[in-house]
Design a protein around this motif. Structure first.
Motif, PDB file in Angstrom:
ATOM      1  N   UNK A  30       0.805  -1.222   0.000  1.00 10.73           N
ATOM      2  CA  UNK A  30       0.000   0.000   0.000  1.00 10.73           C
ATOM      3  C   UNK A  30       0.837   1.271   0.000  1.00 10.73           C
ATOM      4  N   UNK A  31       2.155   1.134  -0.066  1.00 14.64           N
ATOM      5  CA  UNK A  31       2.972   2.344  -0.205  1.00 14.64           C
ATOM      6  C   UNK A  31       2.630   3.014  -1.530  1.00 14.64           C
ATOM      7  N   UNK A  32       2.429   4.331  -1.532  1.00 13.60           N
ATOM      8  CA  UNK A  32       1.908   4.995  -2.739  1.00 13.60           C
ATOM      9  C   UNK A  32       2.981   5.239  -3.792  1.00 13.60           C
ATOM     10  N   UNK A  33       2.627   4.965  -5.027  1.00 14.47           N
ATOM     11  CA  UNK A  33       3.391   5.413  -6.185  1.00 14.47           C
ATOM     12  C   UNK A  33       2.631   6.627  -6.709  1.00 14.47           C
ATOM     13  N   UNK A  34       3.084   7.812  -6.372  1.00 12.19           N
ATOM     14  CA  UNK A  34       2.373   9.094  -6.550  1.00 12.19           C
ATOM     15  C   UNK A  34       1.134   9.058  -5.661  1.00 12.19           C
ATOM     16  N   UNK A  35      -0.048   8.758  -6.207  1.00 13.98           N
ATOM     17  CA  UNK A  35      -1.263   8.794  -5.394  1.00 13.98           C
ATOM     18  C   UNK A  35      -2.056   7.493  -5.453  1.00 13.98           C
ATOM     19  N   UNK A  36      -1.405   6.410  -5.875  1.00 12.27           N
ATOM     20  CA  UNK A  36      -2.050   5.088  -5.886  1.00 12.27           C
ATOM     21  C   UNK A  36      -1.093   4.075  -5.280  1.00 12.27           C
ATOM     22  N   UNK A  37      -1.576   3.180  -4.427  1.00  9.30           N
ATOM     23  CA  UNK A  37      -0.702   2.135  -3.895  1.00  9.30           C
ATOM     24  C   UNK A  37      -0.136   1.278  -5.026  1.00  9.30           C
ATOM     25  N   UNK A  38       1.075   0.785  -4.818  1.00 10.75           N
ATOM     26  CA  UNK A  38       1.685  -0.065  -5.841  1.00 10.75           C
ATOM     27  C   UNK A  38       0.798  -1.267  -6.141  1.00 10.75           C
ATOM     28  N   UNK A  39       0.114  -1.809  -5.131  1.00 13.00           N
ATOM     29  CA  UNK A  39      -0.746  -2.970  -5.352  1.00 13.00           C
ATOM     30  C   UNK A  39      -1.893  -2.658  -6.300  1.00 13.00           C
ATOM     31  N   UNK A  40      -2.382  -1.420  -6.272  1.00 12.30           N
ATOM     32  CA  UNK A  40      -3.460  -1.015  -7.164  1.00 12.30           C
ATOM     33  C   UNK A  40      -3.017  -1.130  -8.622  1.00 12.30           C
ATOM     34  N   UNK A 251       9.389  -3.727 -21.516  1.00 14.72           N
ATOM     35  CA  UNK A 251       9.167  -2.420 -20.911  1.00 14.72           C
ATOM     36  C   UNK A 251      10.130  -2.140 -19.764  1.00 14.72           C
ATOM     37  N   UNK A 252       9.694  -1.309 -18.819  1.00 18.66           N
ATOM     38  CA  UNK A 252      10.491  -0.981 -17.628  1.00 18.66           C
ATOM     39  C   UNK A 252       9.919  -1.724 -16.431  1.00 18.66           C
ATOM     40  N   UNK A 253      10.798  -2.290 -15.627  1.00 20.26           N
ATOM     41  CA  UNK A 253      10.384  -2.965 -14.407  1.00 20.26           C
ATOM     42  C   UNK A 253      11.062  -2.308 -13.220  1.00 20.26           C
ATOM     43  N   UNK A 254      10.268  -2.002 -12.183  1.00 24.79           N
ATOM     44  CA  UNK A 254      10.783  -1.369 -10.977  1.00 24.79           C
ATOM     45  C   UNK A 254      10.526  -2.297  -9.788  1.00 24.79           C
ATOM     46  N   UNK A 255      11.566  -2.602  -9.046  1.00 21.68           N
ATOM     47  CA  UNK A 255      11.428  -3.399  -7.830  1.00 21.68           C
ATOM     48  C   UNK A 255      11.031  -2.460  -6.694  1.00 21.68           C
ATOM     49  N   UNK A 256       9.737  -2.373  -6.451  1.00 20.97           N
ATOM     50  CA  UNK A 256       9.228  -1.427  -5.462  1.00 20.97           C
ATOM     51  C   UNK A 256       9.401  -1.924  -4.030  1.00 20.97           C
ATOM     52  N   UNK A 257       9.967  -3.111  -3.871  1.00 20.82           N
ATOM     53  CA  UNK A 257      10.278  -3.598  -2.539  1.00 20.82           C
ATOM     54  C   UNK A 257      11.612  -3.108  -2.024  1.00 20.82           C
ATOM     55  N   UNK A 262      11.724   1.751  -5.479  1.00 20.63           N
ATOM     56  CA  UNK A 262      10.480   2.446  -5.126  1.00 20.63           C
ATOM     57  C   UNK A 262      10.540   3.920  -5.527  1.00 20.63           C
ATOM     58  N   UNK A 263      11.653   4.574  -5.206  1.00 18.06           N
ATOM     59  CA  UNK A 263      11.797   5.996  -5.556  1.00 18.06           C
ATOM     60  C   UNK A 263      11.828   6.169  -7.071  1.00 18.06           C
ATOM     61  N   UNK A 264      12.536   5.271  -7.764  1.00 17.27           N
ATOM     62  CA  UNK A 264      12.597   5.353  -9.221  1.00 17.27           C
ATOM     63  C   UNK A 264      11.221   5.173  -9.837  1.00 17.27           C
ATOM     64  N   UNK A 265      10.438   4.219  -9.316  1.00 12.55           N
ATOM     65  CA  UNK A 265       9.087   3.994  -9.825  1.00 12.55           C
ATOM     66  C   UNK A 265       8.209   5.223  -9.608  1.00 12.55           C
ATOM     67  N   UNK A 266       8.320   5.815  -8.429  1.00 12.91           N
ATOM     68  CA  UNK A 266       7.515   7.005  -8.124  1.00 12.91           C
ATOM     69  C   UNK A 266       7.858   8.151  -9.069  1.00 12.91           C
ATOM     70  N   UNK A 267       9.145   8.365  -9.283  1.00  8.23           N
ATOM     71  CA  UNK A 267       9.562   9.433 -10.184  1.00  8.23           C
ATOM     72  C   UNK A 267       9.099   9.154 -11.612  1.00  8.23           C
ATOM     73  N   UNK A 268       9.268   7.908 -12.063  1.00 11.91           N
ATOM     74  CA  UNK A 268       8.878   7.557 -13.435  1.00 11.91           C
ATOM     75  C   UNK A 268       7.378   7.772 -13.650  1.00 11.91           C
TER      76      UNK A 268
END
Length: 297
Positions: A30-40, A251-257, A262-268
């Motif tokens: 449930x940690x947010x990637x911008x304004x949605x949890x990664x699980x979403x 494509x691009x894969x981000x290890x949000x764990x 996580x920071x790279x995914x959020x920025x992207x």
């Protein structure tokens, strides 16, 4: 004709130790990637691939995951009373319909293979997908959607793979391949091979389409690395019985764990939003200039 892939398992019972202390009170999923949890994002990838029913495997202290995918009536009423109907409507549209998401509890942390096996009764005797919630995979066409296309053509099992630098192959679960008349098939899985010994530089990247026979193998699977029931151990047994085909994700894969992933995914993902991109670009440029000045000093 191959049976349609209707169900997907998302194992979300882990502690998220790489993201402590944030995950002490908030599930890593449930940690947010911008304004949605990664699980979403992962759930939406499943739905975009034609999945009807997502099964999320949770553990203790993960009840907030169930709350997130439920309708919040109090919030809805409050938003509408405040005249924020557009936001309320957006939240309603984003909430999965009744019966589209189910939950099952993994009562012991016994590994990925055990988490998948825990959902066996909800899957039944049909092929299914598995999506790891740490791995955010971004492309015009979702990774699972591309895998479903391969499955429709060939059936069997499909695993997503990606290329890594050859010198980094010892950090991953690496696949070996054999040729066939219908393209390459996976004929081996090696977890973190010794440096210089990897048969390829293709690693498992967190998406699977599996036949239900995997459940029987998982049920009798002895603990492997880390004393856990490993999915890869049962996949090795499965490949002796059935074809397992690779799908190389482009494509691009981000290890949000991990913090860096996580920071790279959020920025992207933020940079894909027009209302955020310009301000973020300016901040990144400013940060780069500041670091350059620090190095010069």
């Amino acid at each position: 004709m191959n049976p349609r892939i209707r169900k997907a398992i998302i194992p979300a019972a882990g502690f998220g130790t790489r993201m402590l202390p944030a995950t002490k009170s908030v599930p890593k999923e449930l940690l947010p990637i911008v304004d949605r949890p990664v699980l979403d994002y992962i759930v939406q990838e499943a739905f975009s691939a034609g999945i009807d029913h997502v099964i999320i495997v949770t553990g203790r202290m993960k009840s907030s995951i169930e709350d997130y995918f439920d309708k919040n009536f109090e919030l809805d009423v409050s938003l509408r009373k405040s005249g924020k109907t557009a936001i309320a409507d957006k939240l309603c549209e984003a909430t999965p319909g009744v019966g589209r998401v189910s939950f099952v509890r993994q009562q012991e942390a016994l590994g990925l293979g055990h988490a998948v096996w825990t959902a066996r009764h909800l899957v039944g005797d049909e092929p299914f997908a598995v999506l790891l919630p740490d791995m955010l995979m971004v492309n015009d066409t979702g990774c699972l959607e591309s895998m479903v296309d391969v499955y429709k053509e060939f059936g069997g099992n499909v695993l997503s793979v990606e290329k890594c630098a050859e010198e980094d192959a010892h950090k991953f679960g690496i696949v070996s391949l054999r040729p066939s008349s219908n393209g390459p098939l996976i004929n081996g899985l090696i977890e973190k091979p010794a440096p210089g010994t990897a048969p390829t530089n293709l690693f498992l990247s967190g998406r699977y389409i599996l036949q239900p026979e995997i459940f029987q193998l998982l049920e009798s699977q002895e603990p492997g690395a880390g004393g856990e029931i490993q999915l890869t151990d049962s996949l090795i047994k499965l490949m002796a019985q059935q074809e397992i085909r690779p799908l190389e994700f482009k494509g691009r894969t981000f290890d949000c764990g991990s913090p860096a992933g996580y920071v790279a995914a959020t920025l992207h993902m933020a940079m894909q939003r027009p209302e955020l991109a310009a301000a973020l670009a300016q901040e990144v440029e400013l940060l780069g200039n500041t670091r350059g000045t620090s190095r010069a000093a």
